[in-house]
Design a protein around this motif. Structure first.
Motif, mmCIF file in Angstrom:
data_model
loop_
_atom_site.group_PDB
_atom_site.id
_atom_site.type_symbol
_atom_site.label_atom_id
_atom_site.label_comp_id
_atom_site.label_asym_id
_atom_site.label_seq_id
_atom_site.Cartn_x
_atom_site.Cartn_y
_atom_site.Cartn_z
ATOM 1 N N LEU A 68 -8.954 7.516 1.723
ATOM 2 C CA LEU A 68 -8.681 7.952 0.354
ATOM 3 C C LEU A 68 -9.557 9.130 -0.049
ATOM 4 C CD1 LEU A 68 -7.299 7.419 -2.429
ATOM 5 C CD2 LEU A 68 -9.173 5.839 -2.920
ATOM 6 N N ALA A 87 -0.093 8.098 0.397
ATOM 7 C CA ALA A 87 0.530 6.792 0.610
ATOM 8 C C ALA A 87 0.661 6.482 2.094
ATOM 9 C CB ALA A 87 1.899 6.748 -0.072
ATOM 10 N N MET A 132 0.830 -1.207 0.000
ATOM 11 C CA MET A 132 0.000 0.000 0.000
ATOM 12 C C MET A 132 0.862 1.252 0.000
ATOM 13 S SD MET A 132 -3.124 0.945 -0.104
ATOM 14 C CE MET A 132 -3.953 -0.561 0.386
ATOM 15 N N LEU A 144 -2.905 5.784 3.553
ATOM 16 C CA LEU A 144 -3.442 4.483 3.168
ATOM 17 C C LEU A 144 -2.692 3.344 3.848
ATOM 18 C CD1 LEU A 144 -4.043 5.097 -0.647
ATOM 19 C CD2 LEU A 144 -5.765 4.949 1.149
ATOM 20 N N GLY A 167 0.590 3.008 -3.390
ATOM 21 C CA GLY A 167 -0.154 4.247 -3.169
ATOM 22 C C GLY A 167 0.622 5.462 -3.623
ATOM 23 N N VAL A 218 0.985 5.376 -7.688
ATOM 24 C CA VAL A 218 -0.242 5.719 -8.414
ATOM 25 C C VAL A 218 -0.541 7.211 -8.284
ATOM 26 C CG1 VAL A 218 -2.731 5.357 -8.519
ATOM 27 C CG2 VAL A 218 -1.204 3.411 -8.233
ATOM 28 N N ALA A 219 -0.383 7.752 -7.076
ATOM 29 C CA ALA A 219 -0.644 9.181 -6.892
ATOM 30 C C ALA A 219 0.378 10.034 -7.634
ATOM 31 C CB ALA A 219 -0.636 9.526 -5.408
ATOM 32 N N TYR A 274 -6.362 -1.471 -6.154
ATOM 33 C CA TYR A 274 -5.431 -2.208 -5.292
ATOM 34 C C TYR A 274 -6.012 -2.407 -3.895
ATOM 35 C CZ TYR A 274 -1.478 -3.415 -2.375
ATOM 36 O OH TYR A 274 -0.650 -4.044 -1.481
ATOM 37 N N PRO A 296 -7.315 8.267 -8.276
ATOM 38 C CA PRO A 296 -8.090 7.776 -7.124
ATOM 39 C C PRO A 296 -8.799 6.456 -7.404
ATOM 40 C CG PRO A 296 -8.471 10.121 -7.455
ATOM 41 C CD PRO A 296 -7.711 9.632 -8.650
ATOM 42 N N GLN A 313 -6.292 3.663 -7.332
ATOM 43 C CA GLN A 313 -5.939 3.296 -5.954
ATOM 44 C C GLN A 313 -6.917 2.249 -5.427
ATOM 45 O OE1 GLN A 313 -3.301 4.309 -4.325
ATOM 46 N NE2 GLN A 313 -2.870 6.477 -4.593
#
Length: 736
Positions: A442, A416, A122, A419, A126, A129-130, A150, A144, A147
Motif C-alpha cells: 500500500l 486493488a 481486498m 493488495l 481496495g 476505497v481508492a 480493512y 490510504p 484501506q
C-alpha cells in the motif's frame, strides 16, 4: 472573448529583480518553516492520540485487541492518510469517516474466514476505497488510511468474537485523533472559498465603479490578487469546491464567472486610452455590474440560505443589458468591413461579456444558497444541473472516471490488484505477519514504475536499518514492558517527524521501530520480529514493483496526451452541437461529454505534473483546458440567447466557420493521439469579409428592426465565441 478567458487580470507593474529575488527567498523560508511546523504538529497529535489510546486500552482496561485497533486507527488516519485542511476540517473528516470505518472493519473480520474470501474482498474494497477519491480531496486524502482499516482485520486468526473490541478500539482511536486534530497544535483555519469569492466579487465591483480616465491601478492590483487567489493551485485542497454536491457545483460555476468578470473588466480598463470616457450605455452597464457584484458579495459573506425575494438580483442588469447588446451588435456590424481582425469587436464586447458574467455570478450565488428557481431566469439555461437530484449528481461524478483512460481508475486498479495479490501470497505462504506485506504494498506502490523502483530502494534501506535497531532493542530489553511503554512516545514522535521531513527511508526505518516497540507490549516477542518484518516488506515491495511494471507503468505520461486528444474531440463536438442549436434552434447537446473530457484531462494533467520525469518540453496543456472552458461557456450560453438567425446565407457562413474550427480541433486531437507529424495547417482567423458579403443591413427605422438587432446580437456573440476558440487553437499550434 480572449484566449485567456477565465484567467486572472494582468499581473500589474513589474518590480525590481533584486527585490523579487529577496522576497522569493523570504517566502521560501516562510514556507519551509510552515512545512516543518505542520509536520511536527501532526507528529505530536498522532503520538499523543495513539499513545493515549494504547495505554488506556492496554494498561487501563487490559484489552489487547482493542489497544491494537485503537492505535492503528490513529496511525492510519493521522499518519498514513493525508487528510487536508485545518484542524477543524481534519477533525470533521475523521468523524465523518466513522460509519465507513465500522463497515470496513466488520467486513474485514467476517471475510477473514477464508483466504479466497479475503482476497476477493481486498480486490473489491481496495478498488472502491481508492476510486472514492473522485468525489473530493478530503475523501482522496483519507483513502490510504481507510484501506488500512480493512487490511488490519482481514488476517487470521478468524475471530469474529473480537469484533466488539475491534470496533470499540476504532471508535476510541478516531475520536481521540479528532480531538487532537482540533485542539492540539491544530492547523490554522484558512479563508473559506465563499470568502475568496466574496473578495473577488467586491474587487469586480470596485473595477466597475471606474467609468473612464486613467486605468485604476489600485483596483486593478486588488482584482489581480483576488482572481489569483481563486486559482485551484492557490486554494488549499480542503477548501476547493470539488465535491459533486449542488452547492459545490454552483460555487465552482460562480468562481469561473467572477474570474472571467475580472478579466473582462481588466481588459476594458487597460485597453482604453488614458483620457477616454465611456459612453453612457457603457456607464449604465458598469453601474449594473457593480450593483450585482456587490449583492453577490454580501450574500456570500452572510452565507445564509435565501428565502424567496431575498438575496442578490440580476433582473435590473439583464434589463439594461438586452438593449445595449442589440445596439452594439448593429453598430459593430457596420464597422466589420474595416475590422477583419476583430479588434473593434473585441473591445466593444468587453463590457457586454462582463455583464453576462455578472448575471451568471448572481444566479450561481443564489443557487449556492438553495434557490433552484434560477433556471426560470432568462439566463437560467446555463444551470441545467440545478434540476438534478443529489443522487444523480453523485452518480454522474462516480461514473465520470469509470473508464480505463482515467488516471484515477488506473490508480484504483493498480492498488486493488496489488493488495489482492499481496493478500493471496500472505495467505498461501501462511506468513506470520502478513499484514506488513499489504502495508508495504500500500505504501510503496506509485503511479509510475520509475517512482516505485525508487520508493522500494529507499524503503528496503530504511527497513533494514530499522530492523537492525529494533532487533538490538528487543534483545536488550526483552520482556520489560515498562521500558517499551516509556520508549514508545519518543520512538513515535521521532518516526512521524523524520519520515515526512527526511524521506521514505527514514519513514520505513522509524515505522519498523514503532511496530517493534508496540507489539512487544501486546505479546511476547524476540529479536526475530525484526527480520520477519524485513522479509514481509521485501515481499510487499516485490508485489508493488510487479504492479508498477505491469499496470500502466508510465503513469500519466501517456494518458495526458490521450486525454487532451479526447478533449479536442469533445470541443469539436461541442462546437457542432452549439452552432446547430444557434442556427436551427433545434438539435441536441451533450454537456456531460465535454464536462467528462475536461475532468479526465484535468486529472491526468494534475497527476502528470506531480510525477518526476524528463520528457522534454510539453505543449501548453493549460491553454487547451482554457479552450475546453471556452467551448463549455458557449455551449451553456448561446443556445438560450434571444433572437434567431433568419438569413440562410448567414447561417451557412456560421456553420462553415464553426465546422472549419471543429475540424482544426479534430486534427489537433489526432496529432496528440498519435504523436506523429504536425497538427495540420495553421488555423486561419475567421473570414469576416465573407460574413459581410452575406449579412443583410439592419435598418434604423423599420417594423422588424428589433428582431434584426436581436439576430445581429446572437450572430456577433457566436462570432466572438468562435474567435476565442480559434485564438486558443492558434496558440496551441505555436506551442507545437
Amino acid at each position: 472573448m480572449s484566449p485567456q478567458q477565465g484567467a486572472s487580470p494582468g499581473s500589474g507593474p513589474r518590480r525590481a529583480a533584486g527585490g523579487a529575488g529577496l522576497r522569493g527567498l523570504l517566502e521560501r523560508g516562510r514556507d519551509g518553516v510552515r512545512a516543518h511546523h505542520a509536520v511536527v504538529g501532526n507528529a505530536v497529535r498522532v503520538t499523543a492520540a495513539s499513545c493515549a489510546a494504547f495505554y488506556f486500552c492496554r494498561y487501563g482496561l487490559g484489552l489487547l485487541v482493542m489497544s491494537v485497533y485503537a492505535t492503528f486507527t490513529v496511525v492510519s488516519l493521522g499518519a498514513l492518510a493525508r487528510i487536508p485542511g485545518s484542524g477543524r476540517q481534519r477533525a470533521t473528516t475523521v468523524l465523518t469517516a466513522l460509519p465507513a470505518g465500522l463497515v470496513l472493519i466488520t467486513l474485514g473480520t467476517l471475510l477473514a474466514v477464508r483466504t479466497w474470501a479475503a482476497v476477493v474482498g481486498m480486490l473489491v474494497i481496495g478498488f472502491m476505497v481508492a476510486y472514492a477519491g473522485t468525489t473530493g480531496p478530503r475523501i482522496a486524502g483519507a483513502a490510504p488510511g481507510m484501506q488500512l482499516l480493512y487490511i488490519l482485520p482481514c488476517f487470521p486468526p478468524y475471530a469474529p468474537e473480537t469484533l466488539g473490541q475491534r470496533l470499540s478500539g476504532f471508535l476510541l482511536g478516531a475520536v481521540l485523533l479528532a480531538l487532537a486534530q482540533r485542539f492540539l497544535m491544530p492547523e490554522p483555519d484558512t479563508p473559506s472559498y465563499r470568502r475568496l469569492l466574496a473578495d473577488a466579487a467586491d474587487a469586480a465591483a470596485r473595477l466597475a465603479d471606474h467609468h473612464g480616465g486613467p486605468p485604476p491601478e489600485t483596483a486593478l492590483a486588488t482584482a489581480h490578487r483576488a482572481g489569483a487567489a481563486l486559482r485551484p493551485s492557490c486554494v488549499p485542497p480542503a477548501d476547493r469546491p470539488a465535491s459533486p454536491t449542488l452547492p459545490h457545483k454552483a460555487m465552482a460555476h460562480a468562481s469561473e464567472a467572477v474570474r472571467t468578470l475580472l478579466a473582462r473588466l481588466d481588459a476594458l480598463h487597460t485597453g482604453a486610452g488614458p483620457h477616454q470616457r465611456y459612453q453612457p450605455e457603457t456607464v449604465v452597464l458598469l453601474e449594473g455590474i457593480s450593483a450585482a457584484a456587490r449583492g453577490a458579495a454580501d450574500a456570500l459573506r452572510r452565507g445564509k440560505r435565501l428565502r424567496p425575494g431575498e438575496g442578490p438580483s440580476a433582473t435590473a442588469l439583464q434589463e439594461e443589458l438586452a438593449p445595449v447588446r442589440a445596439h452594439r451588435a448593429v453598430d459593430t456590424l457596420q464597422r466589420l468591413s474595416t475590422d477583419d481582425r476583430l479588434v473593434y469587436l473585441r473591445r466593444r464586447s468587453q463590457v457586454v461579456q462582463a455583464a453576462d458574467c455578472a448575471v451568471v455570478l448572481v444566479l450561481a450565488t443564489r443557487l449556492m444558497f438553495g434557490d433552484r428557481s434560477v433556471e426560470q431566469n432568462p439566463a437560467g439555461h446555463t444551470f441545467a444541473y440545478a434540476r438534478a437530484r443529489p443522487l444523480q449528481l453523485w452518480w454522474q461524478r462516480l461514473t465520470m472516471h469509470l473508464t480505463p483512460r482515467s488516471v484515477i481508475f488506473q490508480n484504483a486498479c493498480r492498488f486493488a490488484l496489488g493488495l489482492a495479490a499481496a493478500r493471496a501470497i500472505a495467505g498461501l505462504l501462511d506468513l506470520q505477519h502478513g499484514f506488513w506485506v499489504l502495508l508495504a504494498t500500500l505504501t510503496l506502490t506509485r503511479t509510475t514504475s520509475l517512482e516505485t523502483r525508487s520508493a522500494v530502494r529507499q524503503a528496503l534501506t530504511g527497513t533494514l536499518i530499522g530492523a537492525v535497531l529494533a532487533g538490538g532493542m528487543l534483545a536488550l530489553v526483552h520482556d520489560r514492558d515498562t521500558v517499551y511503554a516509556v520508549v514508545l512516545p519518543v520512538v513515535m514522535l521521532v518516526a512521524f517527524t523524520a519520515g515526512p521531513l527526511r524521506g521514505l527511508a527514514w519513514a520505513q526505518g522509524g515505522f519498523t521501530l514503532v511496530v517493534a516497540t508496540l507489539f512487544a507490549q501486546v505479546s511476547p516477542v524476540t529479536w526475530q520480529l525484526a527480520p520477519v518484518r524485513m522479509v514481509d516488506v521485501l515481499i510487499g515491495s516485490v508485489i508493488g514493483l510487479t504492479c508498477g511494471l505491469l499496470a500502466w507503468p508510465r503513469g500519466a505520461g501517456s494518458e495526458v496526451r490521450r486525454s487532451m486528444a479526447g478533449l479536442c474531440s469533445a470541443i469539436a463536438d461541442a462546437i457542432g452541437y452549439t452552432t446547430a442549436r444557434v442556427v436551427e434552434r433545434s438539435g441536441s447537446t451533450d454537456v456531460l461529454a465535454l464536462n467528462r473530457a475536461l475532468g479526465l484531462a484535468q486529472e491526468s494533467l494534475a497527476q502528470y505534473q506531480c510525477e518526476p520525469r524528463d520528457d522534454g518540453p510539453q505543449p501548453d496543456w493549460p491553454a487547451l483546458l482554457v479552450a475546453g472552458t471556452d467551448a463549455r461557456r458557449g455551449e451553456r450560453l448561446l443556445p438560450g440567447r434571444p433572437g434567431r438567425i433568419a438569413s440562410q446565407e448567414v447561417g451557412a457562413w456560421l456553420r462553415h466557420s464553426a465546422g472549419r474550427t471543429a475540424d482544426d480541433y479534430r486534427s489537433l486531437g489526432r496529432h496528440l493521439g498519435t504523436d506523429r507529424g504536425t497538427p495540420g495547417d495553421h488555423p486561419q482567423p475567421l473570414d469576416i469579409r465573407a460574413l459581410l458579403a452575406v449579412t443583410p443591413a439592419v435598418p434604423r427605422h423599420s417594423p422588424d428592426t428589433e428582431t434584426r438587432a436581436l439576430s445581429a446580437a446572437l450572430l456577433l456573440d457566436s462570432v466572438i465565441w468562435l474567435d476565442a476558440l480559434t485564438t486558443d487553437l492558434t496558440r496551441l499550434h505555436e506551442e507545437l
